[in-house]
Design a protein around this motif. Sequence first.
Motif, PDB file in Angstrom:
ATOM      1  N   UNK A   1       0.822  -1.211   0.000  1.00 39.64           N
ATOM      2  CA  UNK A   1       0.000   0.000   0.000  1.00 39.64           C
ATOM      3  C   UNK A   1       0.857   1.263   0.000  1.00 39.64           C
ATOM      4  N   UNK A   2       2.089   1.131  -0.489  1.00 40.54           N
ATOM      5  CA  UNK A   2       3.024   2.245  -0.414  1.00 40.54           C
ATOM      6  C   UNK A   2       2.526   3.474  -1.154  1.00 40.54           C
ATOM      7  N   UNK A   3       1.867   3.280  -2.311  1.00 39.87           N
ATOM      8  CA  UNK A   3       1.410   4.420  -3.087  1.00 39.87           C
ATOM      9  C   UNK A   3      -0.004   4.845  -2.773  1.00 39.87           C
ATOM     10  N   UNK A   4      -0.597   4.277  -1.751  1.00 37.31           N
ATOM     11  CA  UNK A   4      -1.982   4.581  -1.405  1.00 37.31           C
ATOM     12  C   UNK A   4      -2.106   6.014  -0.875  1.00 37.31           C
ATOM     13  N   UNK A   5      -3.142   6.719  -1.311  1.00 37.08           N
ATOM     14  CA  UNK A   5      -3.373   8.091  -0.846  1.00 37.08           C
ATOM     15  C   UNK A   5      -4.800   8.243  -0.342  1.00 37.08           C
ATOM     16  N   UNK A   6      -5.024   9.316   0.393  1.00 37.78           N
ATOM     17  CA  UNK A   6      -6.362   9.673   0.864  1.00 37.78           C
ATOM     18  C   UNK A   6      -6.473  11.185   0.875  1.00 37.78           C
ATOM     19  N   UNK A   7      -7.714  11.668   0.883  1.00 37.67           N
ATOM     20  CA  UNK A   7      -7.945  13.102   1.024  1.00 37.67           C
ATOM     21  C   UNK A   7      -8.135  13.385   2.513  1.00 37.67           C
ATOM     22  N   UNK A   8      -7.235  14.162   3.069  1.00 39.74           N
ATOM     23  CA  UNK A   8      -7.214  14.466   4.497  1.00 39.74           C
ATOM     24  C   UNK A   8      -7.554  15.942   4.689  1.00 39.74           C
ATOM     25  N   UNK A   9      -8.506  16.218   5.574  1.00 39.45           N
ATOM     26  CA  UNK A   9      -8.919  17.597   5.829  1.00 39.45           C
ATOM     27  C   UNK A   9      -7.883  18.346   6.656  1.00 39.45           C
ATOM     28  N   UNK A  10      -7.299  17.649   7.646  1.00 41.64           N
ATOM     29  CA  UNK A  10      -6.358  18.327   8.542  1.00 41.64           C
ATOM     30  C   UNK A  10      -5.633  17.272   9.371  1.00 41.64           C
ATOM     31  N   UNK A  11      -4.428  17.585   9.762  1.00 41.48           N
ATOM     32  CA  UNK A  11      -3.712  16.805  10.768  1.00 41.48           C
ATOM     33  C   UNK A  11      -3.483  17.747  11.937  1.00 41.48           C
ATOM     34  N   UNK A  12      -4.238  17.537  12.990  1.00 44.31           N
ATOM     35  CA  UNK A  12      -4.210  18.442  14.148  1.00 44.31           C
ATOM     36  C   UNK A  12      -3.261  17.901  15.200  1.00 44.31           C
ATOM     37  N   UNK A  13      -2.230  18.636  15.462  1.00 45.72           N
ATOM     38  CA  UNK A  13      -1.257  18.224  16.467  1.00 45.72           C
ATOM     39  C   UNK A  13      -1.638  18.747  17.848  1.00 45.72           C
ATOM     40  N   UNK A  14      -1.058  18.138  18.851  1.00 47.50           N
ATOM     41  CA  UNK A  14      -1.213  18.575  20.250  1.00 47.50           C
ATOM     42  C   UNK A  14      -2.663  18.571  20.696  1.00 47.50           C
ATOM     43  N   UNK A  15      -3.418  17.549  20.306  1.00 46.78           N
ATOM     44  CA  UNK A  15      -4.830  17.457  20.678  1.00 46.78           C
ATOM     45  C   UNK A  15      -4.989  16.740  22.015  1.00 46.78           C
ATOM     46  N   UNK A  16      -5.915  17.218  22.821  1.00 49.09           N
ATOM     47  CA  UNK A  16      -6.221  16.555  24.103  1.00 49.09           C
ATOM     48  C   UNK A  16      -7.713  16.227  24.207  1.00 49.09           C
ATOM     49  N   UNK A  17      -8.431  16.319  23.083  1.00 51.35           N
ATOM     50  CA  UNK A  17      -9.877  16.121  23.110  1.00 51.35           C
ATOM     51  C   UNK A  17     -10.345  14.928  22.286  1.00 51.35           C
ATOM     52  N   UNK A  18      -9.463  14.230  21.625  1.00 53.25           N
ATOM     53  CA  UNK A  18      -9.868  13.150  20.725  1.00 53.25           C
ATOM     54  C   UNK A  18      -9.310  11.815  21.182  1.00 53.25           C
ATOM     55  N   UNK A  19      -9.524  11.528  22.455  1.00 47.01           N
ATOM     56  CA  UNK A  19      -9.033  10.285  23.021  1.00 47.01           C
ATOM     57  C   UNK A  19      -8.143  10.559  24.214  1.00 47.01           C
ATOM     58  N   UNK A  20      -7.653   9.507  24.867  1.00 48.06           N
ATOM     59  CA  UNK A  20      -6.862   9.682  26.083  1.00 48.06           C
ATOM     60  C   UNK A  20      -5.476  10.246  25.801  1.00 48.06           C
ATOM     61  N   UNK A  21      -4.983  11.040  26.729  1.00 49.79           N
ATOM     62  CA  UNK A  21      -3.632  11.551  26.631  1.00 49.79           C
ATOM     63  C   UNK A  21      -3.436  12.581  25.537  1.00 49.79           C
TER      64      UNK A  21
END
Length: 286
Positions: A1-21
């Motif tokens: 799956x090396x060449x597999x792509x997806x359309x991503x809206x955002x990569x949000x760093x430093x999140x504390x609201x979308x799961x533990x830790x």
Amino acid sequence: MEGLTAVIADVQRSSVHDGPGFRTTVFFKGCQLRCAWCHNPETIAFEPEEIHYPEKCIGCAMCTQGCFSGARVVCGRVMTAADVMYEVAHDRPYYGAEGGVTLSGGEPLCQPAFAMSLLEACRDAGIGTAMESNMAAPWETAVPVLPLLDLLMADLKTWDEDTHRAWTGAGNQRIKDNLRRAAQMGVPLVLRTPVVPGVNATAGEIGAIAAFAATLPNLRYYELLSYHPLGLSKARAAGVGGTTFDIPGRGLMEELAEAALGACAAVRVNGVDAGRFLGRGDKWAR
């Protein structure tokens, strides 16, 4: 799956609201539901799109060269798993024992092959994994992805089938069936309901969902999340309208918390243990 792509809206760093830790949240573009209260309406469409915030426009006439004020932004970019993991690497030193990567959206199961590829990359790197999902995809789509998760956070928005269809565009029987099947696989689960007045904010609805949650052996807890009109400005900017609902008050949330606790022992309200929220301990006591 090396060449597999997806359309991503955002990569949000430093999140504390979308799961533990401490987490990095990857927002996938594309969703098969049309929830009237959606908090991320800019992720509904599957393709990259221009989002327009007219209130941010400063009239600089530089639109064709790039908008400096953020009045026009493109939501969605084509990424490989390696692209995402490059951004994840910046947060990795801060994950600790609980943190990691969360797949969100939109709906990650609408791009299942890429979701699997990314989760496998995280597993290979020793990074914790979680996914936020509406669980409305066919079971055959979900089943290869679920074993790659340390935590599944899923919504059951209403108990009544007709109500669910009226407000999201689809029924909920498949969602219930998928949640039961995921429970048999043993994937740790947080089940959530966005509390939306005029849609599901009754003791009967919440009590029924909580009773269902209590039957799932993989349940960590059931959570009530108060509706907030966070998505309205984004819906207008994305040209998808948006429905205004009342914000549930403290009294209503207490009533619903009581109904949930009557059916399920492990309940939270907006991230707080329901017992504390109801004033049965420390800072929530009145």
